[in-house]
Design a protein around this motif. Sequence first.
Motif, PDB file in Angstrom:
ATOM      1  N   SER A 191      -5.540  -7.436 -40.425  1.00  0.00           N
ATOM      2  CA  SER A 191      -5.383  -6.233 -39.612  1.00  0.00           C
ATOM      3  C   SER A 191      -4.062  -5.526 -39.855  1.00  0.00           C
ATOM      4  CB  SER A 191      -5.519  -6.580 -38.129  1.00  0.00           C
ATOM      5  OG  SER A 191      -4.592  -7.596 -37.769  1.00  0.00           O
ATOM      6  N   ASP A 192      -3.006  -6.304 -40.158  1.00  0.00           N
ATOM      7  CA  ASP A 192      -1.701  -5.691 -40.383  1.00  0.00           C
ATOM      8  C   ASP A 192      -0.828  -6.650 -41.189  1.00  0.00           C
ATOM      9  OD1 ASP A 192       0.194  -3.702 -40.289  1.00  0.00           O
ATOM     10  OD2 ASP A 192       0.810  -4.078 -38.217  1.00  0.00           O
ATOM     11  N   ILE A 193       0.147  -6.080 -41.893  1.00  0.00           N
ATOM     12  CA  ILE A 193       1.084  -6.863 -42.704  1.00  0.00           C
ATOM     13  C   ILE A 193       2.478  -6.272 -42.523  1.00  0.00           C
ATOM     14  CG2 ILE A 193       1.669  -7.672 -45.030  1.00  0.00           C
ATOM     15  CD1 ILE A 193      -1.193  -7.080 -45.889  1.00  0.00           C
ATOM     16  N   THR A 194       3.483  -7.139 -42.417  1.00  0.00           N
ATOM     17  CA  THR A 194       4.870  -6.718 -42.488  1.00  0.00           C
ATOM     18  C   THR A 194       5.615  -7.684 -43.394  1.00  0.00           C
ATOM     19  OG1 THR A 194       6.779  -5.951 -41.205  1.00  0.00           O
ATOM     20  CG2 THR A 194       5.729  -8.000 -40.483  1.00  0.00           C
ATOM     21  N   PHE A 195       6.856  -7.340 -43.723  1.00  0.00           N
ATOM     22  CA  PHE A 195       7.576  -8.094 -44.747  1.00  0.00           C
ATOM     23  C   PHE A 195       9.021  -8.309 -44.335  1.00  0.00           C
ATOM     24  CE2 PHE A 195       9.882  -8.006 -48.957  1.00  0.00           C
ATOM     25  CZ  PHE A 195       9.485  -9.279 -49.361  1.00  0.00           C
ATOM     26  N   SER A 196       9.507  -9.542 -44.456  1.00  0.00           N
ATOM     27  CA  SER A 196      10.914  -9.863 -44.282  1.00  0.00           C
ATOM     28  C   SER A 196      11.551  -9.936 -45.665  1.00  0.00           C
ATOM     29  CB  SER A 196      11.081 -11.194 -43.545  1.00  0.00           C
ATOM     30  OG  SER A 196      12.423 -11.616 -43.594  1.00  0.00           O
ATOM     31  N   SER A 197      12.329  -8.919 -46.005  1.00  0.00           N
ATOM     32  CA  SER A 197      12.883  -8.845 -47.358  1.00  0.00           C
ATOM     33  C   SER A 197      13.937  -9.914 -47.602  1.00  0.00           C
ATOM     34  CB  SER A 197      13.475  -7.455 -47.606  1.00  0.00           C
ATOM     35  OG  SER A 197      14.467  -7.150 -46.637  1.00  0.00           O
ATOM     36  N   ASP A 198      14.723 -10.260 -46.594  1.00  0.00           N
ATOM     37  CA  ASP A 198      15.752 -11.288 -46.769  1.00  0.00           C
ATOM     38  C   ASP A 198      15.144 -12.654 -47.030  1.00  0.00           C
ATOM     39  OD1 ASP A 198      17.577  -9.359 -46.392  1.00  0.00           O
ATOM     40  OD2 ASP A 198      18.454 -10.160 -44.549  1.00  0.00           O
ATOM     41  N   ALA A 199      14.113 -12.996 -46.268  1.00  0.00           N
ATOM     42  CA  ALA A 199      13.482 -14.303 -46.414  1.00  0.00           C
ATOM     43  C   ALA A 199      12.381 -14.307 -47.466  1.00  0.00           C
ATOM     44  CB  ALA A 199      12.907 -14.755 -45.069  1.00  0.00           C
ATOM     45  N   MET A 200      11.983 -13.120 -47.951  1.00  0.00           N
ATOM     46  CA  MET A 200      10.888 -12.993 -48.915  1.00  0.00           C
ATOM     47  C   MET A 200       9.615 -13.631 -48.370  1.00  0.00           C
ATOM     48  SD  MET A 200      11.728 -11.119 -51.449  1.00  0.00           S
ATOM     49  CE  MET A 200      10.502 -11.494 -52.696  1.00  0.00           C
ATOM     50  N   LYS A 201       9.279 -13.227 -47.148  1.00  0.00           N
ATOM     51  CA  LYS A 201       8.081 -13.750 -46.488  1.00  0.00           C
ATOM     52  C   LYS A 201       7.206 -12.612 -45.990  1.00  0.00           C
ATOM     53  CE  LYS A 201      10.047 -18.194 -45.052  1.00  0.00           C
ATOM     54  NZ  LYS A 201      11.350 -18.080 -45.718  1.00  0.00           N
ATOM     55  N   ILE A 202       5.907 -12.761 -46.211  1.00  0.00           N
ATOM     56  CA  ILE A 202       4.917 -11.825 -45.706  1.00  0.00           C
ATOM     57  C   ILE A 202       4.363 -12.365 -44.403  1.00  0.00           C
ATOM     58  CG2 ILE A 202       2.640 -10.808 -46.110  1.00  0.00           C
ATOM     59  CD1 ILE A 202       3.234 -10.923 -49.098  1.00  0.00           C
ATOM     60  N   LEU A 203       4.348 -11.537 -43.372  1.00  0.00           N
ATOM     61  CA  LEU A 203       3.727 -11.896 -42.105  1.00  0.00           C
ATOM     62  C   LEU A 203       2.485 -11.034 -41.915  1.00  0.00           C
ATOM     63  CD1 LEU A 203       6.888 -12.581 -41.791  1.00  0.00           C
ATOM     64  CD2 LEU A 203       6.380 -12.682 -39.351  1.00  0.00           C
ATOM     65  N   ALA A 204       1.379 -11.663 -41.543  1.00  0.00           N
ATOM     66  CA  ALA A 204       0.123 -10.936 -41.419  1.00  0.00           C
ATOM     67  C   ALA A 204      -0.602 -11.351 -40.147  1.00  0.00           C
ATOM     68  CB  ALA A 204      -0.774 -11.192 -42.626  1.00  0.00           C
ATOM     69  N   THR A 205      -1.290 -10.389 -39.545  1.00  0.00           N
ATOM     70  CA  THR A 205      -2.173 -10.660 -38.412  1.00  0.00           C
ATOM     71  C   THR A 205      -3.613 -10.468 -38.855  1.00  0.00           C
ATOM     72  OG1 THR A 205      -1.835  -8.359 -37.692  1.00  0.00           O
ATOM     73  CG2 THR A 205      -0.549 -10.085 -36.597  1.00  0.00           C
ATOM     74  N   SER A 206      -4.525 -11.075 -38.089  1.00  0.00           N
ATOM     75  CA  SER A 206      -5.914 -11.087 -38.520  1.00  0.00           C
ATOM     76  C   SER A 206      -6.858 -11.021 -37.328  1.00  0.00           C
ATOM     77  CB  SER A 206      -6.198 -12.362 -39.325  1.00  0.00           C
ATOM     78  OG  SER A 206      -7.578 -12.532 -39.569  1.00  0.00           O
ATOM     79  N   GLY A 207      -8.076 -10.616 -37.626  1.00  0.00           N
ATOM     80  CA  GLY A 207      -9.131 -10.632 -36.630  1.00  0.00           C
ATOM     81  C   GLY A 207      -9.509 -12.022 -36.190  1.00  0.00           C
ATOM     82  N   ASP A 208      -9.046 -13.040 -36.911  1.00  0.00           N
ATOM     83  CA  ASP A 208      -9.320 -14.413 -36.479  1.00  0.00           C
ATOM     84  C   ASP A 208      -8.382 -14.871 -35.365  1.00  0.00           C
ATOM     85  OD1 ASP A 208      -6.886 -15.061 -37.699  1.00  0.00           O
ATOM     86  OD2 ASP A 208      -7.785 -16.117 -39.384  1.00  0.00           O
ATOM     87  N   GLY A 209      -7.456 -13.994 -34.932  1.00  0.00           N
ATOM     88  CA  GLY A 209      -6.590 -14.320 -33.818  1.00  0.00           C
ATOM     89  C   GLY A 209      -5.357 -15.112 -34.177  1.00  0.00           C
ATOM     90  N   THR A 210      -4.959 -15.115 -35.441  1.00  0.00           N
ATOM     91  CA  THR A 210      -3.778 -15.869 -35.839  1.00  0.00           C
ATOM     92  C   THR A 210      -2.770 -14.980 -36.564  1.00  0.00           C
ATOM     93  OG1 THR A 210      -4.586 -16.545 -38.034  1.00  0.00           O
ATOM     94  CG2 THR A 210      -5.178 -17.947 -36.153  1.00  0.00           C
TER      95      THR A 210
END
Length: 350
Positions: A139-158
């Motif tokens: 459903s959505d994605i954001t990015f932490s450039s310092d940590a080089m990590k992708i954070l994502a949300t989903s319709g599965d509730g996680t």
Amino acid sequence: MEINLEKLAFDIDFHPSDNLVAAGLINGDLHLYRYTADSVPVRLLEVHAHTESCRAVRFINGGRALLTGSPDCSIMATDVETGSTIARFDNAHDAAVNRLINLTESTVASGDDEGCIKVWDTRERSCSNSFDVHEDYISDITFSSDAMKILATSGDGTLSVCNLRRNKVQAQSEFSEDELLSVVIMKNGRKVVCGSQTGILLLYSWGCFKDCSDRFIDLSPNSIDTMLKLDEDRIITGSENGLINLVGILPNRIIQPIAEHSEYPVERLAFSHDRKFLGSIAHDQLLKLWDLDNILPDSGATQRNEAGEIDSDDDEMDVDVDSKSNKGNKTKHASNGHASGGSSNFFADL
């Protein structure tokens, strides 16, 4: 300022340095407009980019090209000056492409309807990472450039965290009671805020993603479909009821409604390159450009970046996701598998 798109729009994005805004429409069209504060916006391009709807759009390569994604499983790059197709990859994903996001100057990420996130390297001209982490649509994605990590949300509730340095899914939350629809990083990287289908905001502490640390339940009885980080303490939310609210985080409070699309659900929000305008699209088929100086008197003091700053690659979050863990009554199972160095040459001509 309003632009009648004449069709439902699913995504918008602003040029990184010019007064241009792009919209992806339900009929597969890509529109590009030039706007100024004192005149009517002018449409510069109308491109039929996809055979199905255009769900995602992002400026890439310093604004020289527009990247679009579609349920037809394709990703296409369009030249901003001419409207001609630069490159097209017809099988970018095995399912409908739902989200696109810029990561670095040479990488972008895409998410699909089956929970897969792919990272594309424009220099290597290939898919460099693939994470099959979720059981439902991204459903959505954001990015932490310092940590080089992708954070994502989903319709599965996680909520998931994918580590690009280590090429693995590093953390995934427990299933919440409803779909997670939007995500931003706040409080200088210490908090992650997720919007849900029931209107509740879930707050996670960085490094402790198994369960949320706080809930804001008084925001709205309607889904929080889109969010923008205004600064480290405030976000702008767009809801199913058409309201656009300014919301404070820790302390959690509704500061004030700042805009609206009557009763039409708000699909997406975005800031212009100079943060003079807030762009919004909704089911009324309008793209509205709100002057931030008018709706937010102190908007000039807000920060430019959307992602929070992370000081280090926290060891406490360095936990592999167990692909065999219990997922409740879900029939599909997420995994921490990954792939790199794919053969997809869709960026070959960029």
